[in-house]
Design a protein around this motif. Structure first.
Motif, PDB file in Angstrom:
ATOM      1  N   VAL A 192       0.859  -1.180   0.000  1.00 19.14           N
ATOM      2  CA  VAL A 192       0.000   0.000   0.000  1.00 19.14           C
ATOM      3  C   VAL A 192       0.896   1.230   0.000  1.00 19.14           C
ATOM      4  O   VAL A 192       1.792   1.339   0.834  1.00 19.14           O
ATOM      5  CB  VAL A 192      -0.904   0.024   1.251  1.00 19.14           C
ATOM      6  N   CYS A 193       0.651   2.140  -0.941  1.00 19.27           N
ATOM      7  CA  CYS A 193       1.444   3.369  -0.977  1.00 19.27           C
ATOM      8  C   CYS A 193       0.834   4.401  -0.018  1.00 19.27           C
ATOM      9  O   CYS A 193      -0.294   4.251   0.447  1.00 19.27           O
ATOM     10  CB  CYS A 193       1.534   3.921  -2.394  1.00 19.27           C
ATOM     11  N   VAL A 194       1.586   5.425   0.261  1.00 18.51           N
ATOM     12  CA  VAL A 194       1.160   6.463   1.195  1.00 18.51           C
ATOM     13  C   VAL A 194      -0.112   7.155   0.709  1.00 18.51           C
ATOM     14  O   VAL A 194      -0.998   7.461   1.508  1.00 18.51           O
ATOM     15  CB  VAL A 194       2.293   7.491   1.409  1.00 18.51           C
ATOM     16  N   HIS A 195      -0.235   7.387  -0.593  1.00 20.68           N
ATOM     17  CA  HIS A 195      -1.411   8.074  -1.127  1.00 20.68           C
ATOM     18  C   HIS A 195      -2.677   7.250  -0.932  1.00 20.68           C
ATOM     19  O   HIS A 195      -3.724   7.785  -0.548  1.00 20.68           O
ATOM     20  CB  HIS A 195      -1.219   8.401  -2.610  1.00 20.68           C
ATOM     21  N   ILE A 196      -2.595   5.953  -1.163  1.00 23.00           N
ATOM     22  CA  ILE A 196      -3.751   5.078  -0.942  1.00 23.00           C
ATOM     23  C   ILE A 196      -4.074   5.028   0.547  1.00 23.00           C
ATOM     24  O   ILE A 196      -5.243   5.081   0.941  1.00 23.00           O
ATOM     25  CB  ILE A 196      -3.510   3.668  -1.513  1.00 23.00           C
ATOM     26  N   ALA A 197      -3.060   4.930   1.385  1.00 24.38           N
ATOM     27  CA  ALA A 197      -3.269   4.887   2.834  1.00 24.38           C
ATOM     28  C   ALA A 197      -3.997   6.143   3.308  1.00 24.38           C
ATOM     29  O   ALA A 197      -4.938   6.065   4.107  1.00 24.38           O
ATOM     30  CB  ALA A 197      -1.941   4.722   3.557  1.00 24.38           C
ATOM     31  N   ASP A 198      -3.585   7.311   2.821  1.00 22.07           N
ATOM     32  CA  ASP A 198      -4.243   8.562   3.198  1.00 22.07           C
ATOM     33  C   ASP A 198      -5.699   8.574   2.739  1.00 22.07           C
ATOM     34  O   ASP A 198      -6.584   8.999   3.487  1.00 22.07           O
ATOM     35  CB  ASP A 198      -3.499   9.763   2.612  1.00 22.07           C
ATOM     36  N   ASP A 199      -5.949   8.103   1.520  1.00 18.65           N
ATOM     37  CA  ASP A 199      -7.309   8.040   0.983  1.00 18.65           C
ATOM     38  C   ASP A 199      -8.176   7.119   1.835  1.00 18.65           C
ATOM     39  O   ASP A 199      -9.309   7.466   2.190  1.00 18.65           O
ATOM     40  CB  ASP A 199      -7.272   7.562  -0.471  1.00 18.65           C
ATOM     41  N   VAL A 200      -7.638   5.958   2.182  1.00 15.28           N
ATOM     42  CA  VAL A 200      -8.380   4.987   3.002  1.00 15.28           C
ATOM     43  C   VAL A 200      -8.697   5.588   4.368  1.00 15.28           C
ATOM     44  O   VAL A 200      -9.838   5.515   4.840  1.00 15.28           O
ATOM     45  CB  VAL A 200      -7.577   3.670   3.143  1.00 15.28           C
ATOM     46  N   ARG A 201      -7.718   6.195   5.015  1.00 15.01           N
ATOM     47  CA  ARG A 201      -7.947   6.810   6.333  1.00 15.01           C
ATOM     48  C   ARG A 201      -9.041   7.875   6.262  1.00 15.01           C
ATOM     49  O   ARG A 201      -9.909   7.935   7.130  1.00 15.01           O
ATOM     50  CB  ARG A 201      -6.657   7.437   6.856  1.00 15.01           C
ATOM     51  N   THR A 202      -8.985   8.701   5.243  1.00 13.35           N
ATOM     52  CA  THR A 202      -9.963   9.780   5.098  1.00 13.35           C
ATOM     53  C   THR A 202     -11.356   9.232   4.850  1.00 13.35           C
ATOM     54  O   THR A 202     -12.321   9.640   5.519  1.00 13.35           O
ATOM     55  CB  THR A 202      -9.561  10.722   3.940  1.00 13.35           C
ATOM     56  N   ARG A 203     -11.478   8.312   3.920  1.00 17.87           N
ATOM     57  CA  ARG A 203     -12.796   7.799   3.542  1.00 17.87           C
ATOM     58  C   ARG A 203     -13.420   6.946   4.633  1.00 17.87           C
ATOM     59  O   ARG A 203     -14.612   7.082   4.924  1.00 17.87           O
ATOM     60  CB  ARG A 203     -12.700   7.032   2.236  1.00 17.87           C
ATOM     61  N   ILE A 204     -12.654   6.054   5.232  1.00 19.39           N
ATOM     62  CA  ILE A 204     -13.215   5.215   6.293  1.00 19.39           C
ATOM     63  C   ILE A 204     -13.449   6.042   7.554  1.00 19.39           C
ATOM     64  O   ILE A 204     -14.455   5.880   8.233  1.00 19.39           O
ATOM     65  CB  ILE A 204     -12.315   3.992   6.566  1.00 19.39           C
ATOM     66  N   GLY A 205     -12.533   6.951   7.844  1.00 18.60           N
ATOM     67  CA  GLY A 205     -12.698   7.814   9.014  1.00 18.60           C
ATOM     68  C   GLY A 205     -13.936   8.684   8.955  1.00 18.60           C
ATOM     69  O   GLY A 205     -14.465   9.095   9.993  1.00 18.60           O
TER      70      GLY A 205
END
Length: 68
Positions: A12-25
Protein backbone atom coordinates in the motif's frame (compact mmCIF):
# COMPACT_ATOMS: atom_id res chain seq x y z
CA UNK A 1 -18.38 -1.62 19.32
CA UNK A 2 -14.61 -1.80 19.47
CA UNK A 3 -11.78 -2.40 17.03
CA UNK A 4 -11.72 -4.55 13.90
CA UNK A 5 -8.49 -5.49 12.15
CA UNK A 6 -8.27 -5.94 8.38
CA UNK A 7 -5.20 -7.63 6.88
CA UNK A 8 -4.22 -6.12 3.56
CA UNK A 9 -3.08 -8.39 0.76
CA UNK A 10 -0.37 -6.44 -0.99
CA UNK A 11 1.69 -3.31 -0.73
CA UNK A 12 0.00 0.00 0.00
CA UNK A 13 1.44 3.37 -0.98
CA UNK A 14 1.16 6.46 1.20
CA UNK A 15 -1.41 8.07 -1.13
CA UNK A 16 -3.75 5.08 -0.94
CA UNK A 17 -3.27 4.89 2.83
CA UNK A 18 -4.24 8.56 3.20
CA UNK A 19 -7.31 8.04 0.98
CA UNK A 20 -8.38 4.99 3.00
CA UNK A 21 -7.95 6.81 6.33
CA UNK A 22 -9.96 9.78 5.10
CA UNK A 23 -12.80 7.80 3.54
CA UNK A 24 -13.22 5.22 6.29
CA UNK A 25 -12.70 7.81 9.01
CA UNK A 26 -15.63 9.80 7.58
CA UNK A 27 -18.03 6.85 7.72
CA UNK A 28 -20.86 7.13 10.28
CA UNK A 29 -20.04 5.30 13.50
CA UNK A 30 -16.27 5.19 12.90
CA UNK A 31 -14.23 6.72 15.73
CA UNK A 32 -10.76 5.75 14.50
CA UNK A 33 -8.92 4.43 11.47
CA UNK A 34 -5.22 3.58 11.58
CA UNK A 35 -3.34 1.96 8.70
CA UNK A 36 0.06 0.42 9.42
CA UNK A 37 1.68 0.33 5.98
CA UNK A 38 4.69 -1.92 6.80
CA UNK A 39 2.53 -4.43 8.71
CA UNK A 40 -0.27 -4.25 6.10
CA UNK A 41 -2.89 -3.89 8.84
CA UNK A 42 -5.88 -1.60 9.07
CA UNK A 43 -7.42 -1.02 12.50
CA UNK A 44 -10.94 0.41 12.42
CA UNK A 45 -12.59 1.44 15.68
CA UNK A 46 -16.32 2.03 15.78
CA UNK A 47 -18.66 3.58 18.33
CA UNK A 48 -21.73 2.22 16.55
CA UNK A 49 -22.37 -0.81 14.33
CA UNK A 50 -20.66 -0.50 10.95
CA UNK A 51 -21.31 -2.77 7.99
CA UNK A 52 -18.05 -4.64 7.33
CA UNK A 53 -19.00 -4.84 3.64
CA UNK A 54 -18.98 -1.03 3.44
CA UNK A 55 -15.42 -0.90 4.80
CA UNK A 56 -14.34 -3.60 2.36
CA UNK A 57 -15.97 -1.68 -0.49
CA UNK A 58 -13.97 1.45 0.39
CA UNK A 59 -10.77 -0.62 0.46
CA UNK A 60 -11.50 -2.22 -2.92
CA UNK A 61 -12.45 1.11 -4.50
CA UNK A 62 -9.21 2.66 -3.21
CA UNK A 63 -7.19 -0.17 -4.75
CA UNK A 64 -6.29 -1.67 -1.40
CA UNK A 65 -6.81 -5.47 -1.57
CA UNK A 66 -7.81 -7.27 1.62
CA UNK A 67 -6.80 -10.81 2.54
CA UNK A 68 -9.87 -13.03 2.90
Amino acid sequence: MGPTVFTLDGPVCVHIADDVRTRIGAMPGISGCELDIPARLLLVTAEAPVDRAEVLDVLRTAGCPVRA
